[in-house]
Write a protein that holds these residues in place. Structure first.
Motif, PDB file in Angstrom:
ATOM      1  N   ASP A 145       0.880  -1.205  -0.017  1.00 26.07           N
ATOM      2  CA  ASP A 145      -0.026   0.071   0.057  1.00 26.07           C
ATOM      3  C   ASP A 145       0.896   1.182  -0.133  1.00 26.07           C
ATOM      4  O   ASP A 145       0.959   2.066   0.826  1.00 26.07           O
ATOM      5  CB  ASP A 145      -0.822   0.048   1.287  1.00 26.07           C
ATOM      6  CG  ASP A 145      -1.984   1.129   1.146  1.00 26.07           C
ATOM      7  OD1 ASP A 145      -2.560   1.535   0.209  1.00 26.07           O
ATOM      8  OD2 ASP A 145      -2.455   1.592   2.396  1.00 26.07           O
ATOM      9  N   PRO A 146       1.757   1.486  -1.164  1.00 24.95           N
ATOM     10  CA  PRO A 146       2.618   2.463  -1.125  1.00 24.95           C
ATOM     11  C   PRO A 146       1.850   3.992  -1.358  1.00 24.95           C
ATOM     12  O   PRO A 146       0.777   3.814  -2.013  1.00 24.95           O
ATOM     13  CB  PRO A 146       3.688   2.374  -2.397  1.00 24.95           C
ATOM     14  CG  PRO A 146       2.643   1.324  -3.053  1.00 24.95           C
ATOM     15  CD  PRO A 146       1.870   0.583  -2.213  1.00 24.95           C
ATOM     16  N   ASP A 147       2.290   4.688  -0.838  1.00 23.78           N
ATOM     17  CA  ASP A 147       1.783   6.313  -1.433  1.00 23.78           C
ATOM     18  C   ASP A 147       1.898   6.445  -2.914  1.00 23.78           C
ATOM     19  O   ASP A 147       2.960   5.960  -3.425  1.00 23.78           O
ATOM     20  CB  ASP A 147       2.716   7.265  -0.526  1.00 23.78           C
ATOM     21  CG  ASP A 147       2.087   8.682  -0.666  1.00 23.78           C
ATOM     22  OD1 ASP A 147       1.080   8.837  -1.784  1.00 23.78           O
ATOM     23  OD2 ASP A 147       2.419   9.716   0.112  1.00 23.78           O
TER      24      ASP A 147
ATOM     25  N   ARG B 185       3.559  11.697  -9.191  1.00 23.06           N
ATOM     26  CA  ARG B 185       3.420  10.408  -8.715  1.00 23.06           C
ATOM     27  C   ARG B 185       4.332   9.375  -9.106  1.00 23.06           C
ATOM     28  O   ARG B 185       5.106   9.548 -10.355  1.00 23.06           O
ATOM     29  CB  ARG B 185       1.967  10.100  -9.323  1.00 23.06           C
ATOM     30  CG  ARG B 185       0.838  11.399  -8.493  1.00 23.06           C
ATOM     31  CD  ARG B 185      -0.486  10.829  -9.421  1.00 23.06           C
ATOM     32  NE  ARG B 185      -1.445  11.799  -8.810  1.00 23.06           N
ATOM     33  CZ  ARG B 185      -2.295  11.185  -7.948  1.00 23.06           C
ATOM     34  NH1 ARG B 185      -2.349   9.870  -7.670  1.00 23.06           N
ATOM     35  NH2 ARG B 185      -3.459  11.807  -7.348  1.00 23.06           N
ATOM     36  N   TRP B 186       4.196   8.207  -8.523  1.00 23.06           N
ATOM     37  CA  TRP B 186       5.470   7.166  -8.822  1.00 23.06           C
ATOM     38  C   TRP B 186       5.087   6.628 -10.249  1.00 23.06           C
ATOM     39  O   TRP B 186       5.896   6.319 -10.947  1.00 23.06           O
ATOM     40  CB  TRP B 186       4.943   6.084  -7.829  1.00 23.06           C
ATOM     41  CG  TRP B 186       5.706   6.128  -6.594  1.00 23.06           C
ATOM     42  CD1 TRP B 186       4.987   6.299  -5.085  1.00 23.06           C
ATOM     43  CD2 TRP B 186       7.081   6.213  -6.370  1.00 23.06           C
ATOM     44  NE1 TRP B 186       6.147   6.354  -4.367  1.00 23.06           N
ATOM     45  CE2 TRP B 186       7.426   6.385  -5.106  1.00 23.06           C
ATOM     46  CE3 TRP B 186       8.257   6.061  -7.174  1.00 23.06           C
ATOM     47  CZ2 TRP B 186       8.556   6.354  -4.492  1.00 23.06           C
ATOM     48  CZ3 TRP B 186       9.640   6.007  -6.657  1.00 23.06           C
ATOM     49  CH2 TRP B 186       9.669   6.204  -5.385  1.00 23.06           C
TER      50      TRP B 186
ATOM     51  N   ARG C  10      -5.294  -1.391  -1.507  1.00 17.31           N
ATOM     52  CA  ARG C  10      -6.376  -0.651  -2.173  1.00 17.31           C
ATOM     53  C   ARG C  10      -7.386  -1.337  -2.882  1.00 17.31           C
ATOM     54  O   ARG C  10      -8.383  -0.661  -3.288  1.00 17.31           O
ATOM     55  CB  ARG C  10      -5.469   0.445  -3.078  1.00 17.31           C
ATOM     56  CG  ARG C  10      -4.777   1.374  -2.508  1.00 17.31           C
ATOM     57  CD  ARG C  10      -4.489   2.402  -3.489  1.00 17.31           C
ATOM     58  NE  ARG C  10      -3.161   3.226  -3.294  1.00 17.31           N
ATOM     59  CZ  ARG C  10      -2.022   2.947  -3.469  1.00 17.31           C
ATOM     60  NH1 ARG C  10      -1.908   1.992  -4.375  1.00 17.31           N
ATOM     61  NH2 ARG C  10      -1.159   3.680  -2.964  1.00 17.31           N
TER      62      ARG C  10
END
Length: 289
Positions: free
Chosen positions: A11-13, A25-26, A188
């Motif tokens: 659940d990474p940012d 964003r990643w 998520r």
């Protein structure tokens, strides 16, 4: 019964970092890294082949827009035509990185206009868009189409790898439920362990780049025959065909198909790749004889 403590909780940012009002964003960062690595790889290949710098300079622009436009249209047309082709709002959202609210206004969040980025990109469409862009590029530069395709193919694994890492950071294109010890729990999505299909693909594409780089050093004479392009297509889409068995379907209509849409779209690319390799082999044989 599954012990959920045995699996990787994911659940990474979504945000990699912020610079004042700029949010990176990643997913976008992974795209940029992947394209940048391919840029430097192809630049080196052009230098090795003594192709003029001015012929290389426009290549990145053609590739960037070809991949982006093709990937976006591919997703909308192949996976969600009912959402994007049935109303003017859908057509606008297909072409622009926005979502229009119920009142249809264009002027900000209060009135229903939401910048979203392109939420939905398909690799098959991106590949087709890239091929069209490269055709336009060679028309302008007068370079050999097979030389350009082979050079791009050698670098493709880097970009493909980082795009799939971006999908992993977004917890999208998830795998089926499994009890393998390396399963991920995508918080998520739900609380069950699943195949990290994005990671499988990222590893496969990193390996592809290693193979291609090694082969181009051993067999530079094959650059310009289309062999590397054919090998790249065959490798990627054969792997993609079989890895789909570990993934959840992306759209409900795929449940009624004997194989999913990703597999259906992979078949013509595999056939094209095999044809390019056979053609290249015949071309090399004719030169030798």
């Amino acid at each position: 019964m599954m012990n959920l403590l045995n699996y990787i909780v994911w659940d990474p940012d979504l945000v990699a970092f912020r610079l004042s009002f700029i949010v990176v964003r990643w997913y976008g960062l992974m795209w940029i890294i992947g394209l940048a690595l391919a840029y430097f790889v192809v630049k080196r290949l052009y230098k090795e082949q003594k192709i003029k710098d001015e012929l290389f300079d426009p290549l990145f622009i053609y590739c960037f827009f070809g991949i982006l436009i093709g990937a976006r249209l591919g997703h909308c047309l192949f996976y969600q035509p009912q959402d994007f082709l049935t109303s003017w709002q859908g057509i606008v959202e297909m072409l622009l990185p926005i979502h229009i609210g119920n009142n249809g206004s264009w002027w900000g969040e209060t009135f229903g206009f939401f910048p979203t980025g392109y939420a939905g990109l398909a690799s098959h469409g991106g590949t087709l868009g890239l091929m069209i862009a490269l055709w336009l590029y060679v028309r302008k530069t007068k370079l050999s189409i097979w030389t350009v395709l082979d050079n791009i193919a050698i670098a493709t694994g880097t970009t493909a790898c980082f795009i799939r890492l971006g999908n992993l950071m977004n917890s999208e294109i998830i795998g089926k439920i499994t009890d393998v010890p390396w399963a991920f729990i995508f918080e998520r999505v739900d609380a069950v362990p699943r195949h990290p299909g994005q990671l499988y693909e990222a590893i496969a594409y990193a390996i592809l780049f290693g193979i291609m780089w090694y082969l181009h050093k051993k067999m530079p004479e094959k650059i310009g025959t289309g062999w590397y392009f054919g090998f790249c297509l065959t490798y990627i889409f054969t792997f993609r065909f079989f890895i789909e068995y570990t993934k959840e379907i992306q759209e409900a209509f795929e449940a009624s198909l004997p194989i999913d849409m990703g597999q259906i779209l992979s078949i013509p690319f595999i056939a094209l790749g095999v044809w390019c390799m056979i053609r290249a082999k015949k071309k090399i044989s004719n030169k030798v004889s």
